[in-house]
Design a protein around this motif. Sequence first.
Motif, PDB file in Angstrom:
ATOM      1  N   PRO A   7       0.823  -1.214   0.000  1.00 41.29           N
ATOM      2  CA  PRO A   7       0.000   0.000   0.000  1.00 41.29           C
ATOM      3  C   PRO A   7       0.860   1.268   0.000  1.00 41.29           C
ATOM      4  N   TRP A   8       0.416   2.244  -0.748  1.00 40.65           N
ATOM      5  CA  TRP A   8       1.079   3.546  -0.797  1.00 40.65           C
ATOM      6  C   TRP A   8       0.412   4.453   0.222  1.00 40.65           C
ATOM      7  N   GLN A   9       1.223   5.230   0.939  1.00 44.99           N
ATOM      8  CA  GLN A   9       0.743   6.114   1.990  1.00 44.99           C
ATOM      9  C   GLN A   9       1.260   7.529   1.764  1.00 44.99           C
ATOM     10  N   ILE A  10       0.527   8.525   2.219  1.00 47.91           N
ATOM     11  CA  ILE A  10       0.995   9.903   2.054  1.00 47.91           C
ATOM     12  C   ILE A  10       1.809  10.382   3.255  1.00 47.91           C
ATOM     13  N   TYR A  11       1.754   9.653   4.358  1.00 47.51           N
ATOM     14  CA  TYR A  11       2.536  10.081   5.519  1.00 47.51           C
ATOM     15  C   TYR A  11       3.994   9.624   5.356  1.00 47.51           C
ATOM     16  N   VAL A  12       4.887  10.344   6.002  1.00 49.87           N
ATOM     17  CA  VAL A  12       6.312  10.016   5.942  1.00 49.87           C
ATOM     18  C   VAL A  12       6.552   8.719   6.702  1.00 49.87           C
ATOM     19  N   ARG A  20      15.996   9.328   5.856  1.00 42.87           N
ATOM     20  CA  ARG A  20      14.677   9.862   5.498  1.00 42.87           C
ATOM     21  C   ARG A  20      14.734  10.925   4.411  1.00 42.87           C
ATOM     22  N   HIS A  21      15.771  11.752   4.402  1.00 41.13           N
ATOM     23  CA  HIS A  21      15.829  12.854   3.440  1.00 41.13           C
ATOM     24  C   HIS A  21      15.825  12.368   1.997  1.00 41.13           C
ATOM     25  N   TRP A  22      16.302  11.155   1.753  1.00 41.04           N
ATOM     26  CA  TRP A  22      16.289  10.634   0.385  1.00 41.04           C
ATOM     27  C   TRP A  22      14.859  10.410  -0.100  1.00 41.04           C
ATOM     28  N   LEU A  23      13.951  10.107   0.782  1.00 41.08           N
ATOM     29  CA  LEU A  23      12.556   9.910   0.402  1.00 41.08           C
ATOM     30  C   LEU A  23      11.749  11.197   0.400  1.00 41.08           C
ATOM     31  N   THR A  24      12.062  12.119   1.282  1.00 47.65           N
ATOM     32  CA  THR A  24      11.166  13.256   1.511  1.00 47.65           C
ATOM     33  C   THR A  24      11.618  14.580   0.898  1.00 47.65           C
ATOM     34  N   ASP A  25      12.838  14.683   0.446  1.00 52.40           N
ATOM     35  CA  ASP A  25      13.326  15.939  -0.129  1.00 52.40           C
ATOM     36  C   ASP A  25      12.469  16.326  -1.332  1.00 52.40           C
ATOM     37  N   PRO A 117       8.703  25.977 -15.493  1.00 54.89           N
ATOM     38  CA  PRO A 117       7.870  26.507 -14.410  1.00 54.89           C
ATOM     39  C   PRO A 117       6.386  26.178 -14.556  1.00 54.89           C
ATOM     40  N   LEU A 118       5.968  25.665 -15.717  1.00 54.73           N
ATOM     41  CA  LEU A 118       4.570  25.301 -15.928  1.00 54.73           C
ATOM     42  C   LEU A 118       4.255  23.883 -15.461  1.00 54.73           C
ATOM     43  N   ILE A 119       5.281  23.167 -15.041  1.00 55.12           N
ATOM     44  CA  ILE A 119       5.089  21.805 -14.545  1.00 55.12           C
ATOM     45  C   ILE A 119       5.126  21.835 -13.024  1.00 55.12           C
ATOM     46  N   ARG A 120       4.112  21.222 -12.418  1.00 55.22           N
ATOM     47  CA  ARG A 120       4.067  21.169 -10.951  1.00 55.22           C
ATOM     48  C   ARG A 120       3.963  19.713 -10.497  1.00 55.22           C
ATOM     49  N   ARG A 121       4.481  19.489  -9.330  1.00 62.75           N
ATOM     50  CA  ARG A 121       4.464  18.138  -8.768  1.00 62.75           C
ATOM     51  C   ARG A 121       3.450  18.059  -7.644  1.00 62.75           C
ATOM     52  N   ALA A 122       2.670  16.988  -7.625  1.00 58.67           N
ATOM     53  CA  ALA A 122       1.742  16.729  -6.525  1.00 58.67           C
ATOM     54  C   ALA A 122       2.528  16.139  -5.351  1.00 58.67           C
ATOM     55  N   HIS A 123       1.831  15.810  -4.286  1.00 54.15           N
ATOM     56  CA  HIS A 123       2.474  15.272  -3.083  1.00 54.15           C
ATOM     57  C   HIS A 123       3.077  13.887  -3.350  1.00 54.15           C
ATOM     58  N   CYS A 159       5.123  10.176  -7.293  1.00 50.15           N
ATOM     59  CA  CYS A 159       4.356  11.405  -7.372  1.00 50.15           C
ATOM     60  C   CYS A 159       3.882  11.586  -8.810  1.00 50.15           C
ATOM     61  N   ILE A 160       2.917  12.464  -8.950  1.00 46.91           N
ATOM     62  CA  ILE A 160       2.389  12.772 -10.278  1.00 46.91           C
ATOM     63  C   ILE A 160       2.740  14.215 -10.603  1.00 46.91           C
ATOM     64  N   PHE A 161       3.236  14.407 -11.816  1.00 48.37           N
ATOM     65  CA  PHE A 161       3.514  15.739 -12.340  1.00 48.37           C
ATOM     66  C   PHE A 161       2.375  16.143 -13.269  1.00 48.37           C
ATOM     67  N   HIS A 162       2.020  17.434 -13.238  1.00 47.71           N
ATOM     68  CA  HIS A 162       0.971  17.997 -14.095  1.00 47.71           C
ATOM     69  C   HIS A 162       1.543  19.176 -14.862  1.00 47.71           C
ATOM     70  N   HIS A 163       1.075  19.349 -16.097  1.00 44.48           N
ATOM     71  CA  HIS A 163       1.443  20.524 -16.900  1.00 44.48           C
ATOM     72  C   HIS A 163       0.303  21.527 -16.750  1.00 44.48           C
ATOM     73  N   ASN A 164       0.605  22.745 -16.283  1.00 41.97           N
ATOM     74  CA  ASN A 164      -0.432  23.729 -15.993  1.00 41.97           C
ATOM     75  C   ASN A 164      -1.219  24.181 -17.215  1.00 41.97           C
ATOM     76  N   ARG A 165      -0.678  24.043 -18.403  1.00 39.44           N
ATOM     77  CA  ARG A 165      -1.383  24.497 -19.610  1.00 39.44           C
ATOM     78  C   ARG A 165      -2.413  23.513 -20.127  1.00 39.44           C
ATOM     79  N   HIS A 166      -2.364  22.279 -19.653  1.00 39.43           N
ATOM     80  CA  HIS A 166      -3.226  21.255 -20.224  1.00 39.43           C
ATOM     81  C   HIS A 166      -4.013  20.527 -19.143  1.00 39.43           C
ATOM     82  N   LYS A 167      -5.312  20.560 -19.276  1.00 38.55           N
ATOM     83  CA  LYS A 167      -6.183  19.863 -18.332  1.00 38.55           C
ATOM     84  C   LYS A 167      -5.925  18.358 -18.425  1.00 38.55           C
ATOM     85  N   ASN A 168      -5.906  17.715 -17.317  1.00 43.88           N
ATOM     86  CA  ASN A 168      -5.731  16.260 -17.206  1.00 43.88           C
ATOM     87  C   ASN A 168      -4.361  15.747 -17.632  1.00 43.88           C
TER      88      ASN A 168
END
Length: 189
Positions: A7-12, A20-25, A117-123, A159-168
């Motif tokens: 299972p994947w978890q969002i908590y550290v 830990r820094h290798w996973l959380t940076d 700068p138009l690419i953002r990373r989710a958690h 993590c998932i990366f999104h491009h701000n110019r394109h929906k989905n």
Amino acid sequence: MPALHSPWQIYVPRIDRAHRHWLTDVGSLTQKLKQHSQGFTVLRQAQQRAPTPLAESHAINMPNRRRTWQREVLLLCDGIPVVYAHTITPLESVSRDWPFFKRLGNQALGVALFANPLIRRAHFEYTRLSERDELYQTTQAAVANHGLVLPKHIWARRCIFHHNRHKNSRMMVTEVMLPAIYNLRKQTL
């Protein structure tokens, strides 16, 4: 019956504080690896159209077994594999959202992602993989040519990366930390 994935978890995760820094940076892992080695290289294992791995289809919001572009690489520091990385993105979004993806070869994906700068990373999400996990087995196959045998458990993040110019738009990057990463020390000038 073997697990398809842990299972994947969002908590550290509860991992040694020194590691830990290798996973959380939240910065570029590529840049961090370059700072911790004299020679950083990317060794592409595969790049192809393939069905979405079952363990990743829900996370990237794709129907099971739908075809995606996938890339598998080993990241090496001073010739030693330290990270196995697996990236997937929907076929229809490659040319529109990620035109550089097919041309990367042995270049680091992180350089392209963090330079725009138009690419953002989710958690991040984290998991501890065991020998029964499909991703663990894929990682072991990738490092076997380097004479490495993985311990019973290894840590991974995605993590998932999104491009701000394109929906989905979405690209999921999964990074498996190999044991040698925890021995790296920051290089001094």
